[in-house]
Design an enzyme around this catalytic site. Sequence first.
Site, PDB file in Angstrom:
ATOM      1  N   GLU A 165     101.060  -1.188 -60.780  1.00 37.74           N
ATOM      2  CA  GLU A 165     102.292  -1.639 -60.139  1.00 37.74           C
ATOM      3  C   GLU A 165     103.493  -0.859 -60.666  1.00 37.74           C
ATOM      4  O   GLU A 165     104.429  -0.550 -59.916  1.00 37.74           O
ATOM      5  CB  GLU A 165     102.493  -3.141 -60.369  1.00 37.74           C
ATOM      6  N   HIS A 183     100.732   3.299 -53.602  1.00 46.84           N
ATOM      7  CA  HIS A 183      99.413   2.697 -53.818  1.00 46.84           C
ATOM      8  C   HIS A 183      98.344   3.425 -52.995  1.00 46.84           C
ATOM      9  O   HIS A 183      97.250   3.716 -53.484  1.00 46.84           O
ATOM     10  CB  HIS A 183      99.423   1.222 -53.400  1.00 46.84           C
ATOM     11  N   HIS A 207     106.685   2.078 -52.303  1.00 48.42           N
ATOM     12  CA  HIS A 207     105.802   1.482 -53.314  1.00 48.42           C
ATOM     13  C   HIS A 207     104.385   1.356 -52.760  1.00 48.42           C
ATOM     14  O   HIS A 207     103.409   1.752 -53.410  1.00 48.42           O
ATOM     15  CB  HIS A 207     106.374   0.116 -53.694  1.00 48.42           C
ATOM     16  N   GLU A 208     104.262   0.823 -51.551  1.00 45.78           N
ATOM     17  CA  GLU A 208     102.933   0.617 -50.965  1.00 45.78           C
ATOM     18  C   GLU A 208     102.270   1.944 -50.573  1.00 45.78           C
ATOM     19  O   GLU A 208     101.050   2.097 -50.717  1.00 45.78           O
ATOM     20  CB  GLU A 208     103.028  -0.311 -49.749  1.00 45.78           C
TER      21      GLU A 208
END
Length: 372
Positions: free
Chosen positions: A194, A147, A143-144
């Site tokens: 997100e 980003h 997930h990060e």
Amino acid sequence: MSDESHQQNGHERVPSRRRRRFEGISSRAYEHPADRSALVALRKLSGFDTVFKALSGLLPERSLRLLFLSDSVRVSDAQFAHLNDMLRDACYILDLEKVPPMYVTQDPQPNAMCIGLDEPIIVVTTGLVELLDEEEMRAVVGHEVGHALSGHSVYRTVLLFLTNLALRVAWIPLGNLAIMAIVTALREWFRKSELSADRAGLLVGQDLQSSMRGLMKIAGGNHLHEMNVDAFLEQAEEYEAGGDLRDSVLKILNVLPRSHPFTTVRAAELKKWAASRDYQRIMDGHYPRCTEDKHTSVSDSFRESAASYANEVKESKDPLMKLVGDIAGGAGDLGGRVRRGFSGFGGGASKEDPRREPRDARRDDEDPDADA
């Protein structure tokens, strides 16, 4: 980066080496349409990078980097080695060339973030590390990294700065209103980003159940034996469809100050995307490449974003979204529907409670206005 070079680095036994790798993937492959349209527009904006680099002197980025370096633990082969393997895995799978620095910071609140203007840094809290198992954590690290690949860290840093600035100038009415308007718009975009990063986490972990378990734990703590994925998703459906127009307004007010969507909503959105043709095409190796990013059209991206929002309104079970859809479709008696939707305001009951006594059955000496 080839498989051979990774084997020479001694990571050939890491489980995710057997997962599918998306060589040359563009972040557009997993970005939510509303997130993607904003990013494409900003990337195409002439002088955008120059402006943000000039802003970096005003933002506390260097201070944040020094803070994490001095008061957190930097992930490496020597410290939190299992997280370092996950980080390198995620960068390998999403083909992010430069592995960003990652820190573990002491905080019981489960959280993770990716910040930075010049170069992204990833920060995870001890609360999150202690809460999640290996596969759940792999999805979070993915997930990060998602980003970082999308460039979200730049806008997250600006959002943090503007939020702090709004607090400092709260005594200036117009100044505060102007900044909060920008912050509100950034938060709406960031909530969509997100959802994009959740998709990136799924592409890295390639295990939907692990992603779901992680979201449930973030919502309900380390009591997985007491929780159920299907029941958790039912909560999202009840939240989406339940109540009347008053509840719809309250949902908007509740979500406005948040940078993240609600956890049940994230789980439902991720499951929907995992069942989509878009996800299957990526897993089959058909996805946009980063070499094509410069040819992307801003107008096409905005059209996709508009179509996505229109589809959300069309498919939504939320009373307010249904009303918006009816207005767009030219439905009649909208005034009546609005009145019925807000019928509880003003103390008026929409219908008699069958448990109440008929008015005529009350004693003559009973005061109808007395408190119960």
